[in-house]
Design a protein around this motif. Sequence first.
Motif, PDB file in Angstrom:
ATOM      1  N   LYS A 139      24.015  54.527  36.064  1.00 46.44           N
ATOM      2  CA  LYS A 139      25.326  53.974  36.403  1.00 46.44           C
ATOM      3  C   LYS A 139      26.023  53.316  35.217  1.00 46.44           C
ATOM      4  CE  LYS A 139      24.267  53.409  41.219  1.00 46.44           C
ATOM      5  NZ  LYS A 139      24.683  52.758  42.430  1.00 46.44           N
ATOM      6  N   ALA A 140      25.423  53.316  34.057  1.00 48.50           N
ATOM      7  CA  ALA A 140      26.021  52.688  32.874  1.00 48.50           C
ATOM      8  C   ALA A 140      27.395  53.285  32.604  1.00 48.50           C
ATOM      9  CB  ALA A 140      25.114  52.869  31.668  1.00 48.50           C
ATOM     10  N   GLY A 141      28.373  52.415  32.439  1.00 48.53           N
ATOM     11  CA  GLY A 141      29.742  52.853  32.172  1.00 48.53           C
ATOM     12  C   GLY A 141      30.544  53.182  33.416  1.00 48.53           C
ATOM     13  N   GLN A 142      29.952  53.101  34.581  1.00 44.70           N
ATOM     14  CA  GLN A 142      30.644  53.420  35.833  1.00 44.70           C
ATOM     15  C   GLN A 142      31.624  52.304  36.198  1.00 44.70           C
ATOM     16  OE1 GLN A 142      28.004  53.870  39.164  1.00 44.70           O
ATOM     17  NE2 GLN A 142      29.578  54.701  40.492  1.00 44.70           N
ATOM     18  N   LEU A 143      32.798  52.689  36.678  1.00 43.36           N
ATOM     19  CA  LEU A 143      33.806  51.720  37.116  1.00 43.36           C
ATOM     20  C   LEU A 143      33.335  51.034  38.391  1.00 43.36           C
ATOM     21  CD1 LEU A 143      36.736  50.612  36.666  1.00 43.36           C
ATOM     22  CD2 LEU A 143      37.483  52.410  38.247  1.00 43.36           C
ATOM     23  N   ILE A 144      33.306  49.711  38.367  1.00 39.51           N
ATOM     24  CA  ILE A 144      32.942  48.932  39.551  1.00 39.51           C
ATOM     25  C   ILE A 144      34.187  48.639  40.373  1.00 39.51           C
ATOM     26  CG2 ILE A 144      32.011  46.741  40.384  1.00 39.51           C
ATOM     27  CD1 ILE A 144      30.362  46.639  37.755  1.00 39.51           C
ATOM     28  N   SER A 145      35.228  48.152  39.704  1.00 39.61           N
ATOM     29  CA  SER A 145      36.475  47.843  40.405  1.00 39.61           C
ATOM     30  C   SER A 145      37.636  47.815  39.426  1.00 39.61           C
ATOM     31  CB  SER A 145      36.378  46.496  41.133  1.00 39.61           C
ATOM     32  OG  SER A 145      36.260  45.441  40.208  1.00 39.61           O
ATOM     33  N   LEU A 146      38.822  47.939  39.976  1.00 40.00           N
ATOM     34  CA  LEU A 146      40.054  47.892  39.194  1.00 40.00           C
ATOM     35  C   LEU A 146      41.048  47.019  39.945  1.00 40.00           C
ATOM     36  CD1 LEU A 146      41.841  50.679  37.360  1.00 40.00           C
ATOM     37  CD2 LEU A 146      43.107  49.465  39.094  1.00 40.00           C
ATOM     38  N   HIS A 147      41.662  46.076  39.254  1.00 45.63           N
ATOM     39  CA  HIS A 147      42.650  45.173  39.854  1.00 45.63           C
ATOM     40  C   HIS A 147      43.965  45.302  39.091  1.00 45.63           C
ATOM     41  CE1 HIS A 147      39.595  42.913  42.186  1.00 45.63           C
ATOM     42  NE2 HIS A 147      38.829  43.294  41.189  1.00 45.63           N
TER      43      HIS A 147
END
Length: 138
Positions: A76-84
């Motif tokens: 999961k390294a580099g995976q987007l967790i969230s965007l605001h």
Amino acid sequence: MKRRYFIFGVKFFLTFLTSSYGDRLSCVKCNSVDTPSCVYNPGSPQQCEEGSVACTIVKLYVPNLQDDSDANFNDKAGQLISLHRNCTKEVTNEGCVVDTNRKQAVVVCSSYCDSPACNSSPNLVVLSRNLLVASLPI
């Protein structure tokens, strides 16, 4: 003489119409935790609160653990967790930093802009314009 007053009146009227007094910035406001479409189709901009100076996009990523012994097992390294996307009343440093103050470390990337709806998702017109400008000889 009447023409001079007419031109002055037109200039005054246009200045009044285009002045920023009382205008508020409009930014897209959403987060991918509550609204997953915020990432690629964030919706329309909304008027910001009084005192807002910029639009912001804040992205949280899973950090890359290259120095850790289990880095090869972290898919999961580099995976987007969230965007605001939101309005902000202050602008801090842009760029990415590792935040270790949370339960799990995350990479926080922030960017700011100050034109209406500048934090919306890029569209094909903007992308094609940028490609055109980038391809022009210097």
